[in-house]
Design a protein around this motif. Structure first.
Motif, PDB file in Angstrom:
ATOM      1  N   GLY A 204       0.752  -1.239   0.000  1.00  0.00           N
ATOM      2  CA  GLY A 204       0.000   0.000   0.000  1.00  0.00           C
ATOM      3  C   GLY A 204       0.782   1.289   0.000  1.00  0.00           C
ATOM      4  N   PRO A 205       0.600   2.145   1.007  1.00  0.00           N
ATOM      5  CA  PRO A 205      -0.010   1.909   2.314  1.00  0.00           C
ATOM      6  C   PRO A 205      -1.510   1.563   2.245  1.00  0.00           C
ATOM      7  N   VAL A 240       5.095  -3.599   9.465  1.00  0.00           N
ATOM      8  CA  VAL A 240       5.411  -2.174   9.567  1.00  0.00           C
ATOM      9  C   VAL A 240       4.103  -1.421   9.400  1.00  0.00           C
ATOM     10  N   MET A 241       3.740  -0.597  10.379  1.00  0.00           N
ATOM     11  CA  MET A 241       2.462   0.099  10.316  1.00  0.00           C
ATOM     12  C   MET A 241       2.538   1.407  11.088  1.00  0.00           C
ATOM     13  N   ASN A 242       1.674   2.332  10.708  1.00  0.00           N
ATOM     14  CA  ASN A 242       1.501   3.568  11.463  1.00  0.00           C
ATOM     15  C   ASN A 242       0.280   3.421  12.354  1.00  0.00           C
ATOM     16  N   VAL A 243       0.469   3.678  13.642  1.00  0.00           N
ATOM     17  CA  VAL A 243      -0.625   3.622  14.605  1.00  0.00           C
ATOM     18  C   VAL A 243      -0.858   5.041  15.118  1.00  0.00           C
ATOM     19  N   THR A 302      -6.356   4.694  14.332  1.00  0.00           N
ATOM     20  CA  THR A 302      -6.185   4.271  12.947  1.00  0.00           C
ATOM     21  C   THR A 302      -4.920   3.438  12.840  1.00  0.00           C
ATOM     22  N   ILE A 303      -4.974   2.435  11.952  1.00  0.00           N
ATOM     23  CA  ILE A 303      -3.818   1.584  11.667  1.00  0.00           C
ATOM     24  C   ILE A 303      -3.625   1.544  10.159  1.00  0.00           C
ATOM     25  N   ASP A 304      -2.445   1.976   9.712  1.00  0.00           N
ATOM     26  CA  ASP A 304      -2.113   1.976   8.291  1.00  0.00           C
ATOM     27  C   ASP A 304      -0.920   1.055   8.068  1.00  0.00           C
ATOM     28  N   ILE A 305      -1.082   0.061   7.213  1.00  0.00           N
ATOM     29  CA  ILE A 305      -0.036  -0.929   6.955  1.00  0.00           C
ATOM     30  C   ILE A 305       0.817  -0.448   5.782  1.00  0.00           C
ATOM     31  N   THR A 306       2.145  -0.447   5.968  1.00  0.00           N
ATOM     32  CA  THR A 306       3.054  -0.063   4.874  1.00  0.00           C
ATOM     33  C   THR A 306       3.927  -1.225   4.417  1.00  0.00           C
TER      34      THR A 306
END
Length: 729
Positions: A204-205, A240-243, A302-306
């Motif tokens: 993605g992300p 790897v993700m943005n939290v 929010t959780i965004d997967i990279t």
């Protein structure tokens, strides 16, 4: 409407420059004899001998490509509770080995020597003011890069860092403001060839979770998140993700960890109050593609997967292996130096930044890069997106601003456009943007590099000093503490202040060689051996450090003027009695431009010296002989020797400062200048008879030792109001 701007050719900033002020061989007496305390100037915040052994020798930052190994999170450092470290003092540094004694290497099932970098969350806690912090490999110069930025007193902020290891497997941490710090380790990168597990695969992300469309997390809730629904394989070893916490219910934190294991005593995201938004990139291990998240305060999330890291059942290749390098700045829009034009990015202005071909990033073969992106002085609430150049704009962001005027950093593993080697940066609000990098990930056609990094030879002397013999011939000498009192009052103390270390105890010394090459390092060992020979005291190597260069009085002696049981600061690194090293005027403020070194220590009323330091301004010296002469002179001060001179503390001719020997006042200038403790740089590089006489008086006349050793750690029961600091140049 989106406007576009393409970066000019980046001017890569790797390290701070060393000040090249050349000291005069005949510096004035006023310059070299002043005994002034170090200036307490706070740097303006900017983003930015045990026996020698061969295993100390030539140490390296990396050995090429590395695979990721997740671990259950381990707290490697907490300055609030670790007795070996105190709160980080403004404008100073600490160093630590995060893998050997912390259990990290054991948890990863690898040798510490095979670890090239660590995945850490570094949190600056209760900052004293606005400022910044940076992390870098010990043994290399402190960089202009920044990992954390604080905005106000009391600010607590965390950030993920992929931190390459330096000499002796250490990393260093600097803060421009007073702060506590925690370092939590979530995984390691291990030297590897083609392998199944631990290779990065971009996604993605992809937004996996937004609880604003469902049920917010409650205070004290633990929730399991199945990431396989966003494309993460169940067999993946890590993610790897943005939290991001959105509209927090109060001050608190969020912890992310591998599902089904015990919740660790670590934090990934910190929020500072009601309505606060904060995000952080997280690299975590997985169980069947799942992670658990706990919050003590509650909010939307929010959780965004990279991306993810491959598991043991994947193909064996080098695609996705990580190559760490010395942290490097690629972009700072505040500077008109070839990267930008000195102007911030406007709202919705697309900025293209080419990364391939600069610093250690190859022209071809890098598919993603580990970045730290910082938005500085945003004009309003908003965000910055980072993504492959030319790709469709993602719905996710790389960092978020809560209010105007903020400076916010966030780690971001970002895919690079294969054709151009570039990324696009897109802010939603007007802001400066700073981009730093610590490594890249190989693509499927790349040839893994052979390796590069810090290569410094550290070979401590094996010299063991003999007990001092007969008294040396009489020539000029003085004592550090006695001369300091005389310079301040005009009266020689009675009795004489002969302050020294216990001759029967070894002195454990830490070396700060961040800005030194092999020749300069070898010169320090030459100086240390000279001091050992004529003091009879054994110096024992206690490791490298980036600490010890800030000589502010309240860091050297935090017990005064307001002693507290927990001592907020600690000058010495763990296991050391003194610090010896090279510095710059930026890290060790000096009283005037002609000063080429400063040294001293603390002394008790009964004549015991401890907590010593000897600092040499490397950029002021032009040769090995000058380095050796200066280092030996400064270590002489560290051992308790004072200057001998034919001028007073103001530079005026005087016989009153010739020293303590019986002939003081009657020596000719030539004899005084033969002494290495004369306060001007001469051709002499070794001790003369007066210097030897002074060391003999301090160490050869001591009564036999009794009781346990006197060290910094045993100095807690003394009357701190009677302890004094002595410094000389």
């Amino acid at each position: 409407m989106i406007s576009t701007r393409r970066a000019r050719r980046p001017v890569v900033v790797v390290a701070l420059g060393v000040s090249m002020i050349l000291a005069s061989l005949g510096a004035t007496g006023a310059t070299t004899t002043s005994i002034a305390g170090a200036d307490d100037t706070i740097p303006t915040p900017v983003l930015s001998e045990s026996s020698a052994s061969s295993d100390i020798g030539s140490d390296h930052l990396t050995a090429g490509a590395s695979a990721f190994v997740p671990i259950e999170p381990i707290r490697a450092l907490d300055t609030r509770s670790d007795p070996a470290y105190g709160k980080v003092y403004r404008g100073s540094s600490i160093s630590l080995d995060p893998v050997t004694t912390t259990g990290v290497a054991s948890a990863a099932g690898v040798s510490p020597d095979d670890i090239t970098a660590v995945v850490v969350n570094t949190t600056v806690i209760n900052a004293g003011s606005n400022g910044y912090a940076t992390m870098w490999p010990t043994g290399s110069p402190r960089l202009t890069t920044a990992t954390n930025n604080t905005q106000f007193p009391g600010h607590t902020i965390g950030n993920l860092v992929i931190a390459p290891l330096g000499l002796e497997r250490k990393i260093s941490f600097y803060a421009s403001t007073d702060a506590d710090v925690t370092v939590d380790v979530f995984g390691v990168f291990v030297r590897s060839g083609a392998t199944e597990s631990g290779r990065f695969v971009a996604l993605g992300p992809v937004r996996h979770t937004d609880t604003r469309n469902g049920e917010p997390m409650a205070a004290e809730e633990t929730r399991t998140f199945d990431l396989t629904t966003a494309g993460v394989p169940a067999e993946a070893s890590g993610v790897v993700m943005n939290v991001t916490a959105v509209q927090a219910n109060g001050r608190g934190f969020y912890t992310v960890w591998q599902s089904g294991t015990s919740r660790p005593d670590t934090a990934n995201v910190n929020v500072l109050g009601v309505g606060y938004n904060a995000g952080n990139q997280v690299i975590s291990g997985l169980t069947d593609g799942k992670v658990d998240i706990y919050t003590n305060v509650g909010s939307d999330l929010t959780i965004d997967i990279t991306g993810y890291f491959t598991g043991a059942d994947d193909d064996s290749t080098t695609d996705g292996l990580f190559v760490p390098f010395t942290p490097t700045r690629f972009l700072d829009t505040r500077d008109d130096n070839g990267q930008g034009d000195g102007e911030p990015l406007e709202s919705d202005e697309l900025f293209t930044l080419t990364l391939a071909g600069f610093a250690e990033v190859p022209d071809e073969g890098a598919k993603a890069i580990a970045l730290n992106i910082t938005g500085h002085q945003s004009s309003s609430r908003g965000f910055i997106k980072a993504y492959p150049s030319g790709a469709a704009e993602p719905t996710t962001s790389s960092l978020n601003f809560t209010t105007s005027g903020q400076t916010v950093p966030n780690h971001a593993i970002t895919t690079i456009d294969e054709a151009t080697g570039a990324i696009d940066l897109l802010p939603s609000t007007r802001t400066h943007v700073i981009v730093d990098a610590t490594g890249y990930f190989l693509d499927d056609e790349a040839t893994p590099p052979a390796g590069f990094g810090i290569d410094k030879t550290i070979e401590p002397s094996t010299f063991v000093p003999e007990p001092l013999g007969a008294q040396p011939p009489n020539e000029p000498y003085d004592f550090l503490f006695d001369r300091q009192t005389y310079s301040a009052t005009g009266v020689r103390p009675n009795p004489t202040k002969a302050v020294a270390y216990r001759a029967c105890d070894p002195i454990r010394y830490a070396l700060n060689i961040d800005i030194a090459d092999d020749d300069a390092i070898a010169d320090l060992f030459t100086s240390i051996e000279e001091v050992e020979r004529y003091s009879g005291v054994d110096f024992q190597y206690a490791g490298v450090t980036s600490a010890g260069m800030n000589l502010a009085d309240d860091l050297l002696q935090p017990e005064q003027p307001d002693p507290t049981p927990d001592l907020p600061y600690k000058y010495l690194p763990p296991g050391a009695d003194v610090v010896i090293g090279y510095s710059t005027p930026a890290d060790t403020p000096r009283s005037s431009n002609g000063v080429i070194g400063v040294a001293g220590g603390l002394g008790t009323p009964d004549g015991l010296m401890f907590r010593g330091f000897a600092v040499v301004y490397l950029g002021s010296l032009r040769s090995s002989a000058e380095r050796i002469a200066t280092a030996t002179h400064e270590i002489g001060h560290l051992m308790g020797l004072g200057h001998v001179s034919d001028f007073d503390q103001y530079g005026a001719p005087s016989n009153a400062f010739q020293g303590l020997d019986p002939n003081a006042g009657n020596w000719d200038s030539a004899t005084l200048k033969e002494q290495l403790m004369y306060p001007e740089l001469t051709a002499n590089t070794t001790f003369s008879d007066g210097d030897k006489q002074g060391l003999w008086q301090l160490y050869g006349t001591q009564a036999p030792c009794s009781g346990s050793s006197f060290t910094d750690g045993s100095a807690t029961d003394i009357d701190w109001s009677q302890v004094s600091i002595a410094k000389a140049h």
